[in-house]
Design an enzyme around this catalytic site. Structure first.
Site, PDB file in Angstrom:
ATOM      1  N   LYS A  84       0.013   8.793  -1.810  1.00 51.62           N
ATOM      2  CA  LYS A  84       1.151   8.070  -1.295  1.00 51.62           C
ATOM      3  C   LYS A  84       1.478   6.763  -2.757  1.00 51.62           C
ATOM      4  O   LYS A  84       0.374   5.819  -2.648  1.00 51.62           O
ATOM      5  CB  LYS A  84       1.688   7.952  -0.241  1.00 51.62           C
ATOM      6  CG  LYS A  84       3.374   8.637   0.486  1.00 51.62           C
ATOM      7  CD  LYS A  84       3.166   7.359   1.755  1.00 51.62           C
ATOM      8  CE  LYS A  84       5.213   8.220   2.100  1.00 51.62           C
ATOM      9  NZ  LYS A  84       5.288   7.099   3.258  1.00 51.62           N
TER      10      LYS A  84
HETATM   11  C1  E4P Z   1       9.247   7.626   4.438  1.00 52.86           C
HETATM   12  O1  E4P Z   1       7.634   8.322   3.570  1.00 52.86           O
HETATM   13  C2  E4P Z   1       9.067   6.149   4.822  1.00 52.86           C
HETATM   14  O2  E4P Z   1       7.622   6.084   5.548  1.00 52.86           O
HETATM   15  C3  E4P Z   1       9.851   5.980   5.764  1.00 52.86           C
HETATM   16  O3  E4P Z   1      10.692   7.144   5.655  1.00 52.86           O
HETATM   17  C4  E4P Z   1      10.535   4.892   6.160  1.00 52.86           C
HETATM   18  O4  E4P Z   1      11.082   4.323   6.833  1.00 52.86           O
HETATM   19  P1  E4P Z   1      11.596   2.965   7.767  1.00 52.86           P
HETATM   20  O5  E4P Z   1      12.818   3.031   6.655  1.00 52.86           O
HETATM   21  O6  E4P Z   1      12.402   3.578   8.780  1.00 52.86           O
HETATM   22  O7  E4P Z   1      10.682   2.580   8.274  1.00 52.86           O
END
Ligand code: E4P
Length: 221
Positions: A84
């Site tokens: 990522k």
């Molecule tokens: C995706 O890869 C993220 O880790 C995640 O969906 C973030 O979600 P949140 O806004 O609930 O922290």
């Protein structure tokens, strides 16, 4: 639409994995920090537990070369690792270099269709629009997702659209209708997805009727 679990908790992963519906896992620095252990050990355990893509996020954002170096190290942790990188100029530069090396990247912290076009143009494997956080900013996350899916269809982009930051079951249903390739769900949304009050009511009356029959048969014998 493939279903991923958004967590770094091995217990949560094991529970959803046993349902037979888990195609991958996404982690982020906050989720890994919640586990309070050595991040490398946390990532490696998840990679070996899951038979599917596992996204691991770069955390050394000091320079693009530091990000590339960490990205290569994360990718080497397992054949199912996806690296990522954030939607920033440095993140794009890093993502492009890693992609050229054959490493699959997930461009994260995407909040607009314009950003999603950039992710596709560097050849990202996954783009992650954060629906719930768009909603939190009094905007329409699902509308942004629909636009991204439409743009990718019209342009023939091969990048997978991953609906992220999902907060409830209808987010999942609407993401599927929009044509998302993947949805990543926190554990509590997975558990809400399986639940329906009529399933519980139906199960209770089936069990009660079956029990009555058993007693009738015993009484008749
Ligand atoms: C995706 O890869 C993220 O880790 C995640 O969906 C973030 O979600 P949140 O806004 O609930 O922290």
């Amino acid at each position: 639409m493939r279903l991923f679990l958004d967590t770094a908790s091995i217990e949560e992963i094991r529970e959803i994995n046993r349902w037979g519906v888990l195609s991958g896992v996404t982690t982020n620095p906050t989720l890994v920090a919640r586990e309070h252990g050595d991040p490398d050990a946390v990532w490696k355990e998840i990679l070996s537990e899951v038979d599917g893509d596992v996204s691991l996020e770069v955390t050394d954002l000091s320079t693009p070369s530091a990000m590339v170096e960490q990205g290569r190290r994360l990718a080497a942790m397992g054949p199912n690792a996806v690296v990522k990188v954030p939607m920033t100029p440095d993140g794009l530069e890093t993502g492009k270099l890693l992609t050229k090396d054959g490493i699959r990247i997930n461009v994260t912290l995407v909040f607009s269709p314009a950003q999603a076009i950039l992710a596709a143009e560097i050849g990202a494997y996954i783009v992650s629009p954060f629906l719930g956080r768009i909603d939190d900013a009094a905007s329409d996350g699902m509308h942004a997702l629909r636009q991204i899916c439409e743009i990718y269809e019209v342009q023939g982009y091969e990048t997978n659209v991953l609906a992220a930051s999902l907060r409830h079951p209808m987010h999942v249903v609407d993401a599927a209708l929009a044509g998302a390739d993947i949805a990543t769900l926190p554990y509590d949304v997975f558990t809400k997805l399986v639940k329906h009050p009529l399933t519980d009511v139906g199960l209770q009356s089936f069990s009660a009727d079956w029990q009555r029959l058993q007693e009738e048969l015993k009484g008749g014998a």
